[in-house]
Design a protein around this motif. Sequence first.
Motif, short mmCIF file in Angstrom:
data_model
loop_
_atom_site.label_atom_id
_atom_site.label_comp_id
_atom_site.label_asym_id
_atom_site.label_seq_id
_atom_site.Cartn_x
_atom_site.Cartn_y
_atom_site.Cartn_z
N LEU A 344 0.84 -1.19 0.00
CA LEU A 344 0.00 0.00 0.00
C LEU A 344 0.87 1.24 0.00
CD1 LEU A 344 -2.71 -1.03 2.61
CD2 LEU A 344 -2.72 -1.36 0.15
N ARG A 345 0.50 2.20 -0.84
CA ARG A 345 1.22 3.46 -0.93
C ARG A 345 0.26 4.59 -0.55
NH1 ARG A 345 3.73 6.12 -6.47
NH2 ARG A 345 4.47 8.06 -5.51
N LEU A 346 0.66 5.35 0.45
CA LEU A 346 -0.20 6.44 0.93
C LEU A 346 -0.32 7.52 -0.14
CD1 LEU A 346 -1.76 7.66 3.35
CD2 LEU A 346 0.38 8.78 4.01
N VAL A 347 -1.56 7.90 -0.46
CA VAL A 347 -1.79 8.93 -1.47
C VAL A 347 -2.54 10.13 -0.90
CG1 VAL A 347 -1.68 7.37 -3.43
CG2 VAL A 347 -3.85 7.69 -2.25
N ALA A 348 -3.25 9.98 0.20
CA ALA A 348 -4.01 11.11 0.73
C ALA A 348 -4.35 10.86 2.19
CB ALA A 348 -5.29 11.35 -0.07
N ARG A 349 -4.44 11.96 2.94
CA ARG A 349 -4.91 11.93 4.32
C ARG A 349 -6.04 12.93 4.47
NH1 ARG A 349 0.55 10.61 7.78
NH2 ARG A 349 0.14 8.39 7.96
N LYS A 350 -6.42 13.18 5.70
CA LYS A 350 -7.69 13.87 5.94
C LYS A 350 -7.69 15.35 5.58
CE LYS A 350 -8.84 15.23 10.05
NZ LYS A 350 -9.23 15.22 11.46
N THR A 351 -6.53 15.92 5.25
CA THR A 351 -6.52 17.35 4.96
C THR A 351 -7.33 17.65 3.70
OG1 THR A 351 -4.48 17.16 3.68
CG2 THR A 351 -4.25 17.58 6.03
N LYS A 352 -7.90 18.80 3.68
CA LYS A 352 -8.74 19.19 2.55
C LYS A 352 -7.93 19.27 1.27
CE LYS A 352 -12.20 22.65 1.29
NZ LYS A 352 -12.89 23.88 1.72
N ARG A 353 -6.70 19.74 1.37
CA ARG A 353 -5.86 19.85 0.18
C ARG A 353 -5.54 18.47 -0.39
NH1 ARG A 353 0.05 22.19 1.06
NH2 ARG A 353 0.13 20.19 2.15
#
Length: 635
Positions: A344-353
Motif C-alpha cells: 500500500l502506498r499512501l496517497v491522501a490523508r484527511k486534509t482538505k488539500r
Amino acid sequence: MDACQSDSIESHTQMKYCIILENTECEAPSSPQCYRRNNESTVYDCEWSMKTTHRNVTFDLYFGDIKHEGIRETHAQINEEELIKYRRIDIWVEADKGDSVCKSTKTSVVLNETVKFEAPQDISVAWFQKQLNVTWKAAEKYPAFAEVWFRIDETKPWEKRLNTTEFSHSKMAYQLAVGNLQKNTSYQVKLRHRTKVTRNPLWSKWSPLVIVPAALEDKLEVNVTLEHLEGARKVTLMWKPVHHAAAVTGVTYILRDTQYSGGCPCKKKTTNLTNRTEYTGYISYSPVNFSVIATNKAGSSPTAIKHVPAEPAPNLKACNKTLLDEKLNKTNCLEWYRLQDGDLRLVARKTKRDMNAFRKGIMDYVGYIYFEHLCINERPKTVQMCLYYKKENVPKIAPQDFTFNETHSSITLSWNAIPTEDRRGVLTHYNVCSVQLSSDDEQKQECHHVPASVAVYRLENLMPVTKYNITVAGVTSAGEGPKATVTLNTQLINPITERLTFGLIVAFLFIFLLLVCKCMWKRMKKKILPPLPTLPILEFASQQTKNRDMLEEKEMVVTLQQLHPKDAVETTTQLNIDIERPRVSDRRRGNALSPSSIQQELRGSKEEEMPDQEEEQMLALLLYRNRLVFDMNTD
C-alpha cells in the motif's frame, strides 16, 4: 632586605625593578600580553599574573608613555583609540601594594600584529571512514592553524597532530580531519588554535577535554512483535544495545514512525530513547514504517527501517461509491492507500488539500483502500476499512503458477492469486471449470465457484484414464477475466491398490457375517439344546464312602415311561418299582434322599437356570442310586 638587587638585566628593553619601602620585599608581576581576539576586533585584551594574596593591590598598565592606572584585576580591556597600534612600543605593569611597588619586565611589541584566539568552543566530532572530523566555532573568517592532542585513555601518552583548518562559511566554523585512527575505539581529545594572518600569532588556551566515542558502523537489528487488539495493534520494538566503546558518552536511540503510534491520528511522531533498547506503542490497521537509529557524540548508525504491513483483510468489502463526496470529520483520521506492487502506498490523508488532489488524480481500474481511525484515550482505533474502485473491469491477467496433482478419481488444483494491481476490480470469486474430453459422450462443462481468498480446489468423482480440460479464471463485477488452462489425464487404477481394497472389503464382510451367525447360533442353541441341570453334590457322598462296607445296596430299574407335559394330566403312568427298603442304618442317615425330594430339588434348579422358558416346563424323572442317574426329557 637592606638593599634592592636586580636578578638579571637582559637588555635595555627588558629590566626588572624593585622598590623597597620600610624594608618590605615586593614580588614583581609577569610581563603583560596585549592582543586582539581576532583580526577584526578593535579592543585589546591585556593579561598578566602575580603571586599575591593582598586584596588592596592595584595595577598600572603602561603603553610607552600612556598609562592606565587603578586596575584591580590581572587583566584589562582597552579600546584601540587609546593605544599606539602600528609601531613598536614597550609595555609593562606596576603593582602597588600600598607599602611597596613592583614593576614587571618590559616587552617591546607592535600591538596590531598580535592576535590570540579564545579557547576552542562548541567542539563537535564525527567519524568518517578512518578519520575523525573535528569542528568548532571559528574565531575569524580565515583558516587557522590547529594543534590536536589525542590518546585512548589516561594510561597512554598523548599523540600530536598539527594542521591547517578549513573554514566553513555556512557554519562559521573550523574543520579539521585527524586521520589514521581506529573507529572502534574511544579517544580523549583536546586542541588549541591560532591565526595565520598576523605576524605575531599567539596560541589560544587548550580546549576542555573531549571524549570521543567509537563509531556506530552497524545497523541496529530491530525485532517487531504485534499483539492484535480490537481495531488496533500493540507493537513492541526491541534491539540490541551498541558496544561499550560507542556508548562511553551515552547513546540516544531515535525512533520515527509514519503513523500516530504515540498520539492522536494522522501525525508523525519522533521519540528519543536515551539508553533504552525497547519501545511499546499502539498502531492502527493501516501500514506503518518505523525507522530506528542510534546516535552518540561522534555520529549515528545507519537507519534501520521496519515495515509493518496493513492488517490482513482477505474478505475486504467494497466501499460505498459516495464515500469521496462525504464531508470530512475533524475528529477522525482518514487515509487513502493505493494498491501497488503488492503493498500500500499512501496517497491522501484527511486534509482538505490532500482530498481535493486525490479526487482529481484518482484513476479507473485502480484499487484504493480506505481507512478511518479514531483517537480513544490517546490510542488509535480503526473503525472502517474497505476497498474502493472508481470504475471496475475484468481482471487483466489469469491466475499464475497454475499446478495440479491428479489421481485416478480426483484432481487437486492450486494457483497464485491475481496481484491486486492486475485485478482492476473487487475480486468476487474464481471460476473453476472442467470438461471431459471424449469422442463418445457429449462434452459437458462443470463449473465451481471458489472464494477469492482461496487458491486451492479439489475436483472429485472423476473417471479413471480420462482426459480433462480444466480452467481457472478470476471474476469481478465486470465479468470473468482471462483463464489459466491445463489439459491432463487421470491415472489408471493401481491393480495392487484395487486388490488390496477388494480384499479389505471381503474381509470386513466375512467378519460381519461371522458375528451375525454367532449371535444367531447362540439364540437357537438355547431353544434346541437347553443346558443340563447342575447335579447336586451332597455331603452324604463322603459319608457313603466311609460306610461302604456297612451298606447293602440293591437297585432295580423296572419300566420307566415319560409323557409329554400336555398329556400328563389325562394320562397316568404306571410305575412298578420294586425297591428294597433300606436297612435301619439307611434310615439313620440324615442325608439320605428320596426320589420325590430329588425331583423337587432338580425342578427348583431347572427353574433358576431357565427363567425365560416359562411356557415349556420340563418333566424329568431322576432316580439316584449309587450315583446312577436316568434323565429323560420331553421333545
